[in-house]
Design an enzyme around this catalytic site. Structure first.
Site, mmCIF file in Angstrom:
data_model
loop_
_atom_site.group_PDB
_atom_site.id
_atom_site.type_symbol
_atom_site.label_atom_id
_atom_site.label_comp_id
_atom_site.label_asym_id
_atom_site.label_seq_id
_atom_site.Cartn_x
_atom_site.Cartn_y
_atom_site.Cartn_z
ATOM 1 N N LYS A 1 18.210 18.274 -12.809
ATOM 2 C CA LYS A 1 17.548 17.328 -12.481
ATOM 3 C C LYS A 1 17.976 16.174 -13.490
ATOM 4 O O LYS A 1 17.765 16.687 -14.823
ATOM 5 C CB LYS A 1 16.194 18.174 -12.515
ATOM 6 N N GLU B 1 9.271 5.814 -18.017
ATOM 7 C CA GLU B 1 8.274 7.025 -18.891
ATOM 8 C C GLU B 1 7.845 6.186 -20.122
ATOM 9 O O GLU B 1 6.692 5.993 -20.448
ATOM 10 C CB GLU B 1 8.626 8.187 -18.386
ATOM 11 N N SER C 1 14.553 18.749 -17.102
ATOM 12 C CA SER C 1 14.499 19.594 -16.790
ATOM 13 C C SER C 1 14.807 20.656 -17.820
ATOM 14 O O SER C 1 16.025 21.145 -18.086
ATOM 15 C CB SER C 1 14.363 20.314 -15.317
ATOM 16 N N HIS D 1 0.722 -1.280 -0.265
ATOM 17 C CA HIS D 1 -0.233 0.115 0.020
ATOM 18 C C HIS D 1 1.288 1.246 -0.207
ATOM 19 O O HIS D 1 0.139 2.448 0.991
ATOM 20 C CB HIS D 1 -0.768 -0.099 1.030
#
Length: 474
Positions: free
Chosen positions: A333, A340, A327, A197
């Site tokens: 970053k 993805e 980014s 969870h």
């Protein structure tokens, strides 16, 4: 202005690009279906060439092409026809198949497209004039002998699907399985905290976690094999409605045998040609397996994305390779771009399954399914996406991934779920109260147990040994 020539079919004259190998019926389809700009994938065109090659061999072996019918061919002409077919199998003349995917639902436009191209190319190979109106190697009488679009087009879809799965997708999934299994073995000594969870759970080993991922890929390979096997029955030989009109009784079995020999895949003639012509259930079943593989990859990529999150404010239990700046505004970053990518293409495959299901169920009426071109495009797109996406993920992410042992170890002692191993010693209720108090005070379970002197030190250390928590205990 593009130069044209005049071709004729049963409906009259048509202007065709002067240098095109296709003819009138292909041009009519180009004119009638200016829909998407999507063409049938190269894998499908190659499979159509492969089917035509097998049909030509079977008809020649049966004496049909050189027999006493209208305009029998010479052995030399047959050799030229088979050579033209092989060119298509090998990817030749790829620009000669311009018909839109969203065409006549049987694929007749594409079947005539390849018949016309093969006719003209075979005449050319044979030393003749491919623009000769008499067509000594005729697109219908010779190239399409013993065939209908209704049995050969779905046969080509089955062949293309099985070949792409067998020769490309399955080896790619095996590559991913091997990479995951290697990490499962190499990282088996690294203890980390489990999560259910998305909340803290009991410890496990990083190698165990990746061993679970490896098993998912092992099962995905089996699903890919089932997807391939779902399309082994070939409708060829059923012709228009499944009755086999205008073909030799042995034609279907011979074509299937030739295709099996060409590909090393165990194709067989359809058990029942009326079912084989009318229904595309095997394709729907095959894509269902691909959808399951896609959802496995979606979940796996998402898990790895979470495990690599950070590097300071996330889990950062694995270090993903740096591939590109992440980014346009935040310097330094770096994002989990391969994860993805794999997640997006998996979503596309899952969506494609809806198209396959509707096309298989609603597209079939009586003796023919009339949504076959979009089924061909869709299932081959799904296979290509899975193959390309998994290969990229393995090469640019998975193979270069490293464990962050320090981060894995740091969370173990802090987990409140460490109290789970105390259940047999102090009971669930007291262990639960201990967890709540530890969370409230900011102490670890171990520190609180020592403070309360709940167990002798030796017994406590044994009970809270993280390694022992990663395995069953007698």
């Amino acid at each position: 202005m593009t130069q044209t020539r005049t071709e004729r079919d049963s409906m009259g004259e048509v202007h065709v690009p002067a240098d095109a190998y296709y003819g009138a019926q292909t041009q009519r389809a180009i004119d009638n279906f200016p829909v998407s700009g999507w063409r049938l994938p190269p894998a499908m065109i190659s499979a159509m060439g492969r089917v035509k090659l097998a049909c030509g061999i079977a008809n020649h072996d049966l004496g049909k092409l050189t027999g006493s019918g209208k305009n029998p061919l010479t052995d030399k002409q047959v050799t030229s026809l088979l050579a033209a077919c092989q060119e298509i199998v090998d990817g030749g003349l790829g620009d000669q198949f311009p018909v839109d995917v969203f065409q006549t639902g049987s694929g007749t436009s594409s079947n005539m497209n390849i018949n016309e191209v093969l006719s003209n190319r075979a005449i050319e190979i044979d030393g003749g004039d491919r623009l000769d109106e008499s067509k000594p190697i005729h697109p219908n009488d010779h190239v399409n002998m013993g065939q209908s679009t209704n049995d050969t087009f779905p046969t080509a879809i089955h062949v293309a699907t099985a070949v792409q799965i067998d020769k490309h997708l399955i080896p790619t999934l095996r590559r991913m399985h091997a990479s995951l299994l290697e990490k499962a073995e190499a990282w088996d000594k690294i203890i980390k905290i489990g999560r259910t969870h998305l909340m803290d759970a009991t410890p496990l080993r990083l190698g165990q976690e990746f061993g679970g991922f490896a098993r998912q890929l092992e099962l995905s390979i089996q699903r890919a094999e089932r997807a391939r096997d779902a399309v082994l029955e070939l409708p060829v030989g059923g012709t228009a409605v499944g009755s086999g009109i205008n073909t030799h009784p042995e034609f279907g079995s011979r074509v299937a045998a030739h295709l099996a020999e060409q590909t090393g895949i165990q194709f067989i003639e359809a058990v029942n040609h009326f079912e084989g012509n009318a229904n595309r259930d095997g394709l729907v079943e095959a894509h269902g397996q691909l959808k399951c593989i896609a959802q496995t990859l979606l979940g796996l990529a998402n898990n790895i994305r979470w495990l690599g999150s950070g590097p300071r404010c996330g889990y950062y239990e694995v270090k993903l390779p740096t591939r590109q700046p992440g980014s346009s505004i935040m310097p330094g970053k770096v994002n989990p771009v391969l994860c993805e990518s794999l997640m997006q293409l998996s979503a596309r495959v899952i969506g494609n399954d809806g198209c396959m299901t509707v096309s298989g169920g609603c597209g079939g009426n009586f003796q023919l399914n009339i949504m076959m071109p979009v089924m061909a495009h869709t299932i081959l797109e799904s296979i290509a996406l899975l193959d390309g996406g998994v290969n990229a993920f393995v090469e640019f992410c998975l193979d270069g991934m490293e464990p962050n042992e320090e981060a894995c170890n740091a969370a173990v002692e802090q987990s409140l779920s460490m109290c789970t191993s105390l259940n047999p010693l102090i009971g669930y209720e007291q262990a639960s109260a201990l967890a709540k108090e530890a969370f409230k005070t900011g102490q670890t379970i171990r520190e609180l147990c020592e403070q309360k002197k709940l167990l002798p030190p030796e017994q406590l250390n044994e009970a809270l040994d993280p390694w022992k928590m990663t395995e069953p205990q007698a």
